[in-house]
Design an enzyme around this catalytic site. Sequence first.
Site, short mmCIF file in Angstrom:
data_model
loop_
_atom_site.label_atom_id
_atom_site.label_comp_id
_atom_site.label_asym_id
_atom_site.label_seq_id
_atom_site.Cartn_x
_atom_site.Cartn_y
_atom_site.Cartn_z
N SER A 441 0.81 -1.21 0.00
CA SER A 441 0.00 0.00 0.00
C SER A 441 0.84 1.26 0.00
CB SER A 441 -0.92 0.01 1.23
OG SER A 441 -0.16 -0.03 2.41
N HIS A 462 -2.01 -3.34 -5.79
CA HIS A 462 -2.53 -2.82 -4.53
C HIS A 462 -4.02 -3.12 -4.45
CE1 HIS A 462 -3.68 0.87 -1.89
NE2 HIS A 462 -3.61 -0.23 -1.18
N GLU A 474 -5.10 -1.25 -7.87
CA GLU A 474 -4.08 -0.41 -8.49
C GLU A 474 -2.97 -1.30 -9.02
OE1 GLU A 474 -3.33 3.85 -6.68
OE2 GLU A 474 -3.49 2.42 -5.04
N ASN A 512 -3.78 5.96 -1.81
CA ASN A 512 -3.35 6.29 -0.44
C ASN A 512 -2.76 7.70 -0.34
OD1 ASN A 512 -4.26 3.97 0.71
ND2 ASN A 512 -2.30 2.95 0.81
#
Length: 722
Positions: A441, A462, A474, A512
């Site tokens: 992440s 991800h 992702e 994130n």
Amino acid sequence: MSDFSADTEGGVCTISWDTPGKSMNVMSLEALAELDALVSAALEDARVKGIVITSAKPGSFAGGMDLKTLAAMRDAAGDDPAKGIFEGIMALHAALRRIERAGMDAANEGGKPIACALPGTALGLGYELALACHRIFAAPTHGAKIGLPEIKLGLFPGAGGTTRLVRRLGAMGAAPYLLEGTLLSPEKAKAAGLIDEIAETPLEAARAWVLQAAPEALAKPWDRKGFKLPGGGPYHPAGFMTFLGASAMVNGKTKGAYPAAKALLSAVYEGAQVPFDTALRIEARWFTHVMLDPSSSAMIRTLFVGKEALDKGAGRPEGVPPQSVKKLGVLGAGMMGAGIALVAAQAGVEVVLLDRTQEAADKGRAHAEAYLDEGVKRGKTSAAQKQAVMQRLSATTEFDALAGCDMIIEAVFEDPEVKAEVTRTALRHVPESCIFATNTSSLPVSKLAEASLMPENFVGLHFFSPVEKMQLVEVIKGVRTGPRAVAKALDFARMIRKTPIVVNDARFFYANRCIIPYLNEGLRLLREGVAPALIENAAKLTGMPLGPLQLVDETSIELGLKIAQASRAAMGESYRDADVDEVLQRMAELGRLGRKAGAGFYTYEGGKRLGLWEGLAAEWPEAEDQPELQEVQHRLLFVQALEAVRALERHVLPGVREGDVGAVLGWGFAPWSGGPFSWLDMLGAPYAAERASELADRHGRRFTCPETLAEMARKGGRFYPA
């Protein structure tokens, strides 16, 4: 080539729908004209005793309206798009009304029975067409769905579905299907009253019915004298409570942020008080209103057009043949690894789930079994399907079991050294052609790829937790990631029915790097003395699914501290979130680590969230002067949207489509807006740039207007074409 064809045999005219070049039928203006002409001809044909409308596509009836049709309606009246949409929808109503009336006179006599035979899925306009018929037959096709999902795209059923379903089921009965877009299997649709019959061969059953249907069975209840709305209308004692409750439910769930839900409720409320044909006009009026709202256009663009393009492989490297995954190794059997293993096994992939101890590996496999057991209990899967999935999923501690894997996904602890060790060990047991993906992440993929002798075969994946529910993945390209690795990752995402976005390697990637500022802003507001309830409710009133304090609880304060520690180590003197860390550290000292610990910014009992922790006021006293609601909302939204623009500027994102789809699906950025780039377009670049500068002056450089947005403000530009 036509969409509809007709064949008359034995007194029954069978009209088959088969949209050329589409896997599922969709309605266009041209197709509607064809259907209308065929129905009219059959009604006038003395040889025809009844009509059956069906699909020539196996397992599917229709998926709704071609969105290009809505655009054509909008453009039909030139400078008056409202007129074009309203007249186009009314033409659609007229065609379906002709099916419903089927040649009957004012006394409900003289018509011919019309049935609909659904071989499978019927969504949106496909189901609205069925509702206009006199009887609906459906095959018990596994995986088929029936219903009206329009509300999830920022619209509501506007081809008579809203008006007919309320009159069929009552306002309360229709609410889940209109206001929530709930879709049902054919069997559950029959039990709920959405369809009339289940038949192994619906076409034959429909043909038999139209040949023996009694004339009095043709007129719909709402076309008969004395019709009363099931459950009562708005001014009936019981109906009043229903409509009052529906209004409260809509506002409770949407916080007033979604225009389609409010418009739908208005169409139902107003339409319930007038004759059926007038109600259709009201429905068309409110549908037109929603279609012209920028929120609906943005939601359609992001959640339908953009998502569909990414689901079909937009951005996939050219010239790379299909890269389906046959055997997958998953390293790490925690919640993330177990979730990845489960969705892969459900997609038909042989999966090896590996962990350091057999107990840990078995626990990961047990997670998959428990999830499937719940699916069997709810009727979403069968015992045989569960068994087949579990047979494809093995749990082990032996790296030798990875032999023959064409893809590995590493999902171990977020520590570079731990990841490097398992990467090197796993790669010794698989072919050189095996693609290796790290589920991280925050850690740079290019750095993690150094553990591989073939970094061109190393890619980031991800996933979002829980993997079983979250739609986004992702795909992270490292500096040396090759096209085959990217293609394999995208093809795997498609296999497991996830929506992928390809992003370039950077700390926190895309999702994130945008959601962490949102969490941090909430903590800063708390530290400044802003009332916790104001922080949380301001977020929800903007359409965010969770307030920042609740989201910190859900992801855990312990994780927040670990991310902060890693960020400080990587960024050194440029790290600027020490004030936020103080809040997290204090909560950790108090033992309030979040939901899993049973205590955080909220209080919990038996895992259930009760309310904000009363002790927050003692730790961070509320200021006497509280900010305006909009100030809090803008801080929470702008801090995310501006970071998204920076991600675009720095080529982390390949485009705004990926940015908006990723934001809505990945962390729930105000779905009504269509995503951060769509939201900034709604505000207009001049206002957005000026507002960002104001926020930066008052609250810090994190709100500094990115040059891209500033340039657009100067030149009158947009992220999307007008």
